[in-house]
Scaffold this active site. Sequence first.
Site, PDB file in Angstrom:
ATOM      1  N   ASP A 254       0.848  -1.197   0.000  1.00 50.84           N
ATOM      2  CA  ASP A 254       0.000   0.000   0.000  1.00 50.84           C
ATOM      3  C   ASP A 254       0.877   1.238   0.000  1.00 50.84           C
ATOM      4  O   ASP A 254       1.988   1.238   0.559  1.00 50.84           O
ATOM      5  CB  ASP A 254      -0.904   0.010   1.246  1.00 50.84           C
TER       6      ASP A 254
ATOM      7  N   ALA B 162      -2.104   0.362  12.531  1.00 48.91           N
ATOM      8  CA  ALA B 162      -1.858  -1.082  12.510  1.00 48.91           C
ATOM      9  C   ALA B 162      -1.871  -1.610  11.081  1.00 48.91           C
ATOM     10  O   ALA B 162      -1.040  -2.451  10.707  1.00 48.91           O
ATOM     11  CB  ALA B 162      -2.903  -1.807  13.356  1.00 48.91           C
ATOM     12  N   TYR B 163      -2.801  -1.114  10.287  1.00 52.16           N
ATOM     13  CA  TYR B 163      -2.846  -1.501   8.872  1.00 52.16           C
ATOM     14  C   TYR B 163      -1.543  -1.107   8.177  1.00 52.16           C
ATOM     15  O   TYR B 163      -0.921  -1.924   7.477  1.00 52.16           O
ATOM     16  CB  TYR B 163      -4.031  -0.830   8.189  1.00 52.16           C
ATOM     17  N   ALA B 164      -1.124   0.153   8.348  1.00 56.62           N
ATOM     18  CA  ALA B 164       0.081   0.635   7.686  1.00 56.62           C
ATOM     19  C   ALA B 164       1.316  -0.141   8.135  1.00 56.62           C
ATOM     20  O   ALA B 164       2.176  -0.492   7.322  1.00 56.62           O
ATOM     21  CB  ALA B 164       0.263   2.127   7.950  1.00 56.62           C
TER      22      ALA B 164
ATOM     23  N   LYS C 243       1.273  -3.726   6.660  1.00 56.43           N
ATOM     24  CA  LYS C 243       1.574  -3.666   5.232  1.00 56.43           C
ATOM     25  C   LYS C 243       3.058  -3.350   5.010  1.00 56.43           C
ATOM     26  O   LYS C 243       3.677  -3.836   4.060  1.00 56.43           O
ATOM     27  CB  LYS C 243       0.696  -2.620   4.544  1.00 56.43           C
TER      28      LYS C 243
END
Length: 237
Positions: A136, A148-150, A153
């Site tokens: 991403d 947390a997503y970043a 990823k």
Amino acid sequence: MSASPILITGGAQRLGRHCAERLVDDGHQVIISYRHEREALDDMRKRGIVTLQADFSSEAGILDFIARLKAQTSSLRAIVHNASDWAPDSRGEDAGATFERLFRVHMQAPYLINLHARELLDACAEPQRDIIHMTDYVVQKGSRKHAAYAATKAGLDNLTLSFAALYAPAIQVNAIAPALIMLNPGDDEEYAAKARSKSAMQMVPGPGVIYQSLRYLLDNRYVTGTTLAVDGGRHLQ
């Protein structure tokens, strides 16, 4: 085209579905994983796409998927790690559980599949075999609401380098890092205009650009350990 199928995780909707169907149009066999049953899967099955249910939120679920994948096919031409969970951060008691789920989906599942499915890639008769991680744009800048997503990823992006070094020269390992590629059905024109303004190209391009990027990596024999940015020049803004 290769007799060995291409695996796309999280292939039942949006970018994953688009790429799966385009690959079938180009003559490839395709296997996808999906988490929840949905109407689109019936259409995909009619087109010859093999669908395997998978729950990547636990190690047991990941290993179960790998076992069923090996029962389904004896070889793979490529693995495209597209499964993703765009979950916002939580400040409550479930914050740790949210991070753990994202870690498993974005990092542990690709890590274990890459390790345990290498034998399927090695069994492919084609001269080129690929692993492609879908990361991403936020890996480069972080996120206020999706930390947390970043972070997970970003971990997947780093796994690209490790597996590229580990599996060279037999298997090429690369990543594609998109920014906003397509809108959701409920997005209004105000949101669309704001999305377009974030990139130098001033557009929401649609999923075709991801398929073009995927084909570039699948067709190029001399690229590994690379992250291909597909973000419309957002770093220029």
